[in-house]
Design an enzyme around this catalytic site. Structure first.
Site, PDB file in Angstrom:
ATOM      1  N   HIS A 195       0.823  -1.218   0.000  1.00 18.93           N
ATOM      2  CA  HIS A 195       0.000   0.000   0.000  1.00 18.93           C
ATOM      3  C   HIS A 195       0.857   1.268   0.000  1.00 18.93           C
ATOM      4  O   HIS A 195       0.507   2.274   0.629  1.00 18.93           O
ATOM      5  CB  HIS A 195      -0.959   0.027   1.203  1.00 18.93           C
TER       6      HIS A 195
ATOM      7  N   TYR B 297       0.342  -4.354  11.872  1.00 17.60           N
ATOM      8  CA  TYR B 297       0.203  -2.947  11.495  1.00 17.60           C
ATOM      9  C   TYR B 297       0.918  -2.003  12.468  1.00 17.60           C
ATOM     10  O   TYR B 297       1.745  -1.190  12.041  1.00 17.60           O
ATOM     11  CB  TYR B 297      -1.270  -2.576  11.300  1.00 17.60           C
TER      12      TYR B 297
ATOM     13  N   ASN C 225     -10.264  -2.933   2.203  1.00 19.57           N
ATOM     14  CA  ASN C 225      -9.919  -2.902   0.780  1.00 19.57           C
ATOM     15  C   ASN C 225     -11.176  -2.624  -0.039  1.00 19.57           C
ATOM     16  O   ASN C 225     -12.276  -2.549   0.520  1.00 19.57           O
ATOM     17  CB  ASN C 225      -9.354  -4.266   0.352  1.00 19.57           C
TER      18      ASN C 225
END
Ligand code: NDP
Length: 504
Positions: free
Chosen positions: A54, A337, A127
C-alpha cells in the site's frame, strides 16, 4: 503580505541561500557554512521507509454521519444517535506497487478509514474487495513477495504470481475479483470499500454479534477497461490522486453509504461457511445489508506528507462497542500494522498530529525518539499511583468469548469444512457477472496467464486451470480456449454436468 525572514531550522536568520562560503570566489568551500550542511543533510533524510504494501496512496478528511440507529447492536458512541457526526480521514491506495507506481494498475485498492471518536481513534482498515487471497497471516509475506519484483530480473513476474496462486487454491475467489473489471477502478471515488474481516459489535446489554462493514460508493461503480487503464498509465500515473484532489477542490464531495451485515453467535455456529474465513463472503441473501450512515470526503489535506504519508492505520484500534473476531488474518494484522508503523514512523507514531486522538489520551507511555507532545508533563509515569486520578474504567470491559476449542494446534487449512475454495467463486462467475463482464474476466485472465514463462510454465497453467474448472467448468473451458490449449483432450477429462463442482 507581511515580510518573513529566511531562517535556519533553528530559527536563525541568514542572508544567503544560494551561494556557499568559499576561500575566494573560485576556491574550495568552507566547512563552517553550516547552512550548506543543514540543507544537504536534511535533504538526504527526506524519505521515510515506504510502506511495504500500500505504498502509493491518496487521502482526504471528511465526516461520517449516522442515518440509521444501530444502537441495538453496538454501544459505540459514534453510532449513538441519528445525525451524530464524526470526523474521518480516509487513505486509499494500490497494494503491490512502489510509491511512484501508476494508480491504474490492476490491483486491489486499500480503503482505510480513521474515525476520530470521543472514545479514541477507530481504524477500519479495509480494501475495495470484501475478501482476500489468504486466510492465514503466516502466508502473507510469501504471497506479497510474488506480487513484488523477481529477485533476479527485478521485474514483476506473472510466473511467480500464478505459481503461488495455483499452489494456494484459497486465493481463487480474490483472483477472480482482481481479474474482473473491478480490478481497475476509475480512481478511488467509484469503488466500494469493505472492512473485509469479520468484526464484532457489543451493545449496552453486553451482547455480542458478528459484523461485516460495507461502504457503497454513492457515485456508483466505474471501471477502466484494460486498454483504458494502460492508456491512462501512459498519460497520468497519478490519475487517482489527481481525480480525488480535484473533485474535492471543485466541491464535488465523494460519498459512501456505510452498511453492515449482522450475524448472531448462534448463527455463526451453523453457517455453511466459516464466518471468520477472509476468503469467503456472507451472502447478502442470508445476511441482508443494514444501513448505518454516510461518509463524505470534503477536505483535502494541506500537506500530503504530513497527513497522508505519515498517517498510520491499525486494525487493532477499535473503540468500545466494536471488537475483534477469531478471523485469523485479522488476528495477524492486530500485530503487524502497529509493528510496521513503529518501524516506519517510530515508537511515537501516535503523537504525529494526523494519528493523534483529538480527545483525551491518558496513559503511562513516556519518552522514545521524536516525542513531540508534552510527554505527560510532571504527572506520574507509573500505574497505580497515589497522585493522579486516572482510573481503568470497568464499563469498557467486553463480554468473554466462548471458544469452541481449548486445544492449540496447527490446524489443517484444508480440513473438512474449510476446503471449499470453489463454490463462492463459481457463484460469482455464474450469478453475479453479466455476460460482458464474464468475457472481460476471461480475456484478462488469459492475458495475465500468457505472461507465465520458463520450465514450469505447463505445470503452473494446468494447476491453475484445475482451480478454474472446479469453480465453473464453463470458466475453465473459456480460459483454456483463450490460452490455445487442446480443448478435445481437456473435454475428455471433464466430468459430466456443466456447472457442478468438481472433486479431484
Ligand atoms: P448477491 O447477488 O446478493 O450479491 C452479489 C454482490 O456482488 C452484489 O450485491 C455486489 O455487491 C457484488 N457485485 C456485483 N457485481 C460485481 C462485480 N462485477 N465484481 C464484484 N462484485 C460484484 O449475492 P451474494 O451476497 O449471495 O453473493 C454472491 C457472490 O457475489 C459471492 O459469492 C461473491 O463472490 C460476490 N460478492 C458478494 C458480496 C457479499 O458481501 N455478499 C460482496 C461482493 C461480491 P457490492 O455492491 O457490495 O459490490
Amino acid at each position: 503580505m507581511s515580510q518573513k525572514k529566511l531562517t535556519s531550522a533553528s530559527g536563525i536568520p541568514y542572508y544567503n541561500n544560494e551561494d556557499t562560503q568559499s576561500a575566494g570566489p573560485r576556491g574550495p568551500l568552507l566547512l563552517q557554512d553550516f547552512i550548506l550542511h543543514e540543507k544537504m543533510a536534511h535533504f538526504n533524510r527526506e524519505r521515510i521507509p515506504e510502506r511495504v504494501v500500500h505504498a502509493k496512496g491518496s487521502g482526504a478528511f471528511g465526516t461520517f454521519t449516522v442515518t440509521n440507529d444501530i444502537s441495538r447492536y453496538t454501544r459505540a458512541k459514534l453510532f449513538s444517535h441519528v445525525g451524530k457526526q464524526t470526523r474521518v480521514l480516509v487513505r486509499f491506495s494500490t497494494v503491490g506497487g512502489e510509491k511512484g507506481s501508476a494508480d491504474t494498475e490492476r490491483d486491489p485498492r486499500g480503503f482505510a478509514v480513521k474515525f476520530y471518536t470521543e472514545d479514541g481513534n477507530w481504524d477500519l482498515v479495509g480494501n475495495n474487495t470484501p475478501i482476500f487471497f489468504l486466510k492465514d497471516p503466516k502466508k502473507f509475506s510469501d504471497f506479497i513477495h510474488t506480487q513484488k519484483r523477481d529477485p533476479y530480473t527485478n521485474c514483476k513476474s506473472p510466473t511467480m504470481m500464478w505459481d503461488y496462486w495455483s499452489l494456494n487454491p484459497e486465493s481463487l475467489h480474490q483472483v477472480l475479483f482482481l481479474m474482473s473489471d473491478r480490478g481497475t477502478p476509475v480512481g478511488y471515488r467509484y469503488m466500494n470499500g469493505y472492512g473485509s474481516h469479520t468484526f464484532s459489535m457489543i451493545n449496552d446489554r453486553h451482547e455480542r454479534v458478528w459484523v461485516k462493514f460495507h461502504f457503497k460508493s454513492a457515485q456508483g461503480i466505474r471501471n477502466f477497461s484494460n486498454e483504458e487503464a494502460a492508456k491512462m498509465k501512459a498519460v497520468d500515473m497519478d490519475f487517482a490522486q489527481r481525480d480525488l484532489l480535484e473533485a474535492i477542490d471543485r466541491g464535488e464531495f465523494p460519498k459512501w453509504n456505510l452498511k453492515i451485515q449482522v450475524m448472531t453467535e448462534e448463527q455463526a455456529k451453523t453457517y455453511k461457511w466459516n464466518p471468520f474465513d477472509l476468503t469467503k463472503v456472507w451472502s447478502h441473501k442470508d445476511f441482508p445489508l443494514i444501513d448505518v450512515g454516510v461518509m463524505e470526503l470534503n477536505e483535502n489535506p494541506k500537506n500530503y506528507f504530513v497527513s497522508i504519508e505519515q498517517s498510520a492505520f491499525a486494525p487493532a484500534h477499535v473503540v468500545d462497542g466494536i471488537g475483534y473476531s477469531p478471523d485469523k488474518m485479522l488476528q495477524g494484522r492486530l500485530l503487524s500494522y502497529p509493528d510496521a508503523h513503529r518501524y516506519r514512523l517510530g515508537a511515537n507514531y501516535e503523537q504525529i498530529p494526523v494519528n493523534r486522538c483529538p480527545f483525551a489520551v491518558n496513559n503511562y507511555e513516556r519518552d522514545g525518539q521524536m516525542r513531540v507532545d508534552e510527554n505527560g508533563g510532571s504527572a506520574p509515569n507509573y500505574f497505580p499511583n497515589s497522585f493522579d486520578d486516572i482510573n481503568a474504567d470497568p464499563s469498557y470491559k467486553q463480554p468473554a468469548w466462548e471458544l469452541d476449542s481449548v486445544v492449540a494446534d496447527w490446524y489443517d487449512r484444508n480440513a473438512e469444512g474449510e476446503n471449499d475454495h470453489y463454490t463462492q467463486p463459481g457463484i460469482f462467475y455464474r450469478e453475479v457477472l453479466p455476460a460482458q463482464d464474464k468475457a472481460n474476466l476471461v480475456n484478462t485472465i488469459v492475458g495475465a496467464m500468457s505472461g507465465i514463462s520458463g520450465p514450469k510454465k505447463a505445470e503452473i497453467i494446468n494447476r491453475q486451470l484445475c482451480h478454474f474448472f472446479r469453480a465453473d467448468i464453463g470458466l475453465g473451458m473459456a480460459i483454456a480456449q483463450g490460452l490455445g490449449l487442446d480443448m478435445a483432450s481437456l473435454q475428455q477429462h471433464m466430468p459430466a454436468g456443466k456447472h457442478e463442482q468438481v472433486t479431484i
